[in-house]
Scaffold this active site. Sequence first.
Site, PDB file in Angstrom:
ATOM      1  N   SER A 146      37.136  38.717  38.271  1.00 26.27           N
ATOM      2  CA  SER A 146      36.598  37.361  38.353  1.00 26.27           C
ATOM      3  C   SER A 146      37.725  36.369  38.024  1.00 26.27           C
ATOM      4  O   SER A 146      38.740  36.353  38.723  1.00 26.27           O
ATOM      5  CB  SER A 146      35.391  37.217  37.423  1.00 26.27           C
ATOM      6  OG  SER A 146      34.655  36.058  37.722  1.00 26.27           O
ATOM      7  N   HIS A 259      28.586  40.573  42.072  1.00 25.49           N
ATOM      8  CA  HIS A 259      29.668  40.233  41.145  1.00 25.49           C
ATOM      9  C   HIS A 259      29.675  41.143  39.914  1.00 25.49           C
ATOM     10  O   HIS A 259      30.692  41.239  39.233  1.00 25.49           O
ATOM     11  CB  HIS A 259      29.528  38.768  40.722  1.00 25.49           C
ATOM     12  CG  HIS A 259      30.769  38.170  40.151  1.00 25.49           C
ATOM     13  ND1 HIS A 259      31.940  38.039  40.873  1.00 25.49           N
ATOM     14  CD2 HIS A 259      31.031  37.661  38.925  1.00 25.49           C
ATOM     15  CE1 HIS A 259      32.855  37.473  40.122  1.00 25.49           C
ATOM     16  NE2 HIS A 259      32.342  37.236  38.926  1.00 25.49           N
TER      17      HIS A 259
END
Length: 285
Positions: A146, A259
């Site tokens: 991320s 994610h």
Amino acid sequence: MYALDLETMEEQQLTAYHTAYHASTWQSIPEEFWFSSFDGTKVQGWIMNPPVITDGKVPLVLQIHGGPHSAYTNMYSYEFQSLTAEGYAVLFVNPRGSVGYGQDFTNACRSDFGNGDYLDIMSGLDHALETYPHLDASRLGIAGGSYGGLMTNWIIGHTNRFKAAVSQRCISNWVSFYNSSDIGIAYAEGIVGGNVWEDTEKLWERSPISHVQTMETPLLLIHGEADLRCPVSQADELYMALKRWDKTTKLIRYPNSNHGLLKNGKPSYRIDLLEHVRKWMAQYL
């Protein structure tokens, strides 16, 4: 499992299912340290060591957390443990932007991506190499997911100190990210400080992909195809750019994965992911 009495702050252990397993299995315990960053700011970090330590012989993997408004602690991480078990030391720090050190410290990276946060991380690396004689400065890896993937991409575009890099669920292009991520507008304007109409050059200059021609570190890109936070196109763009300039790279896409792939994704994918990371580090470190 533990219970905490909020009045007395006393802990009571309720279960001990893993006692026998831990007694027979080696684990690396994080060692805490503090260092002064480039501008004197005190920053916290940890190092985890492999089971065998030989002075000047242990390769080091620098790990960068996501967020940026999150933080590492002396936690258990199966991702980090898998690296130490292979003979690597693992370094992780909480650069400006991390939570837990006051609001000013947390806000310090906003509208300033790739500056103070980047320098904090690199200062932590320098401190570790100066402090721990068993680390091999010629065999450095870097990894993150991320925001950590974004920073990994950024760092290898600004230094060739690292021999291997792994970037997971990353950002590579702030301009395309702005209108494709589920938080693109707020995140880009908060972290970089600009929008695509008035600040295109700023967003592009702070995009790792704009520095692709200077990237020499072999880069493994890992991404979930159903990621809405950092769309898989971010990995695709950087992979294609690296290939265009004949750089060493590999892209792995996991179907039906969002994610949270590494943290709560399909177990077989998570095992496969760690195996790809292990092989990449072994090949180049």
